[in-house]
Design an enzyme around this catalytic site. Structure first.
Site, PDB file in Angstrom:
ATOM      1  N   SER A 158      68.071  19.188 -15.555  1.00 26.38           N
ATOM      2  CA  SER A 158      69.619  19.139 -16.361  1.00 26.38           C
ATOM      3  C   SER A 158      69.724  19.034 -17.549  1.00 26.38           C
ATOM      4  O   SER A 158      70.554  18.803 -18.443  1.00 26.38           O
ATOM      5  CB  SER A 158      69.298  16.691 -16.133  1.00 26.38           C
ATOM      6  OG  SER A 158      67.844  16.821 -17.010  1.00 26.38           O
ATOM      7  N   LYS A 186      75.495   8.434 -12.977  1.00 28.29           N
ATOM      8  CA  LYS A 186      75.954  10.240 -13.057  1.00 28.29           C
ATOM      9  C   LYS A 186      77.407  10.005 -12.314  1.00 28.29           C
ATOM     10  O   LYS A 186      78.454   9.436 -12.876  1.00 28.29           O
ATOM     11  CB  LYS A 186      75.355  11.055 -12.532  1.00 28.29           C
ATOM     12  CG  LYS A 186      74.108  11.044 -13.750  1.00 28.29           C
ATOM     13  CD  LYS A 186      73.111  12.068 -13.052  1.00 28.29           C
ATOM     14  CE  LYS A 186      72.352  11.679 -14.249  1.00 28.29           C
ATOM     15  NZ  LYS A 186      71.541   9.939 -14.806  1.00 28.29           N
ATOM     16  N   HIS A 199      72.102  14.700 -10.357  1.00 26.85           N
ATOM     17  CA  HIS A 199      73.544  15.927 -11.477  1.00 26.85           C
ATOM     18  C   HIS A 199      74.217  16.577  -9.912  1.00 26.85           C
ATOM     19  O   HIS A 199      74.875  17.828 -10.998  1.00 26.85           O
ATOM     20  CB  HIS A 199      72.168  16.326 -12.540  1.00 26.85           C
ATOM     21  CG  HIS A 199      71.535  16.222 -13.636  1.00 26.85           C
ATOM     22  ND1 HIS A 199      73.047  15.235 -14.719  1.00 26.85           N
ATOM     23  CD2 HIS A 199      70.710  15.686 -13.349  1.00 26.85           C
ATOM     24  CE1 HIS A 199      71.252  14.665 -15.232  1.00 26.85           C
ATOM     25  NE2 HIS A 199      70.403  15.032 -15.107  1.00 26.85           N
TER      26      HIS A 199
END
Length: 409
Positions: free
Chosen positions: A196, A255, A224
């Site tokens: 990340s 996310k 991610h």
């Protein structure tokens, strides 16, 4: 001892260990820079815009990769669940905290990943904390990338396994450490699909082959990459053709899914026992019904989001090239994910650049040591599939103006 003597005796303050960070923050704020870690969004207008400090601001630091936070179907599902089941469960999943929605979101995850088992946690942090600390304990060995997320490190610490880190994305270093582990010991290799801070991906195909050759189980955190990377949005492991060799996939709802929560999916035949032995799962309240309803709806929509994925890749390539062409130093040579990190010379100028961008009407993340690799200061950009092509060009112009103002370029 008199009262006076007692009052003047030296006392240990448990906050003394934080003094270097207190001093660093004080120095930063004394320079006149706005506090980059206390921003308030007064009103969120869309997945890509909000009112910050009284002005409309483009959001480029929210991890809302697929723009699902304002999807009409997602919002409608949450409202309906709120009406039907109330605001919360007030209980653990193993007691009164499993509603129909919790089973539905776990089934949606099984269908999304084409795996047999799914277990949902109240946050992504808890998913790593719970699964890692439960499956790898005293006498076991965890081999992990040195740049692993804090939740991974905390899961290792809580589980009391022997922890063996290796240099970031270094396949040879990982193999050397695996070969030093005593014969017969339990072995877990932990990797991330997308890291990340820099936005770079792991060479999972090669690393998993090495792990399996040395008798290790593999856990991959796809926080991610889930929803975005891979033909079906299942992450880097799918994209590199090795998802079937991963024992545990960890992910988050905060996310691409656009809400909050965490999960683990697996094909391990004994996986379900974790519901009884995983302390961060057993001893915490379950997610509210409205949250699991939004998550299940979002996950099922992400199964058919090929156009969104294609547009997000286009945004990533455009922004990466635009910033690179204007002289910014980036975390990767080529766009590898929806994260593009811009490397700053130091924290002071990084904070100045962050503030200059905010005044331009752009929000990004300021990432600083010790959270960053090699003590770097980064401006971390997280693109969204809902960013228009015009917005991306506007962002590039904002970076160029702010960069010249602060003296970064």
């Amino acid at each position: 001892m008199s009262d006076t003597a007692h009052d003047t005796a030296p006392r240990g303050d448990l906050f003394d260990k934080f003094q270097p960070i207190i001093d660093l923050r004080a120095g930063l704020l004394a320079s006149g820079v706005e506090d980059p870690f206390s921003l308030v969004m007064e009103k969120v207008l869309s997945p890509t815009t909000a009112i910050c400090n009284g002005r409309e601001t483009i959001l480029l630091g929210t991890y809302n990769y697929m723009g699902m936070t304002f999807d009409p179907d997602v919002i409608a599902a949450g409202k309906q669940a709120l009406d039907d089941f109330g605001a919360g469960t007030t209980g653990s999943r193993v007691l009164n905290g499993t509603y129909a929605g919790h089973k539905a979101v776990e089934q949606a995850l099984c269908d999304f990943y084409a795996m047999d088992h799914a277990m949902v946690f109240s946050t992504g942090y808890q998913a790593n904390l719970g699964v890692i600390s439960t499956i790898a304990g005293k006498g076991d060995y965890i081999v992990l990338d040195i740049d692993s997320h804090a939740s991974i490190w905390d899961g290792c610490k809580m589980g009391d396994a022997e922890v063996v880190p290796f240099k970031h994305n270094d396949i040879e270093a990982m193999e050397k450490r695996l070969k030093r582990i005593p014969e017969g010991a339990g072995k877990l290799v932990i990797l991330e699909g997308v890291y990340s801070m820099m936005g770079d991906i792991a060479p999972l195909k090669e690393m998993i082959a090495v792990a399996k050759a040395n008798g290790a189980m593999v856990l991959v955190d796809e926080a991610h990459s889930m929803g975005f990377i891979g033909p079906n949005g299942r992450g880097v492991a799918e994209d590199q053709g090795v998802l079937d060799q991963v024992d545990f996939v960890i992910g988050t709802f905060s996310k691409s899914v656009g809400t909050v929560g965490g999960f683990c999916v697996s094909n391990h035949p004994k996986f379900e026992i974790l519901r009884l032995v995983c302390r961060p799962y057993v001893f915490t309240a379950s997610l509210p019904p409205s949250v699991v309803a939004t998550a299940a709806t979002s996950i099922r929509k992400l199964m058919h989001a090929g156009d969104k994925r294609a547009h997000l890749w286009e945004n990533s390539r455009t922004l990466h090239k635009g910033l690179k062409d204007r002289g910014f130093q980036l975390g990767t040579d080529n766009p590898q994910s929806a994260i593009i990190s811009v490397i700053m010379p130091d924290l002071e100028r990084g904070a100045g650049m962050w503030e200059a961008l905010l005044k331009e009407g752009l929000y990004v993340n300021l990432a600083r040591p010790p959270a960053t690799p090699a003590n770097m200061t980064l401006l971390r950009c997280s693109l969204c599939s809902e960013h228009s092509a015009e917005q991306v060009q506007t962002i590039i112009g904002m970076f160029e103006r702010a960069g010249r103002t602060v003296g970064i370029i």
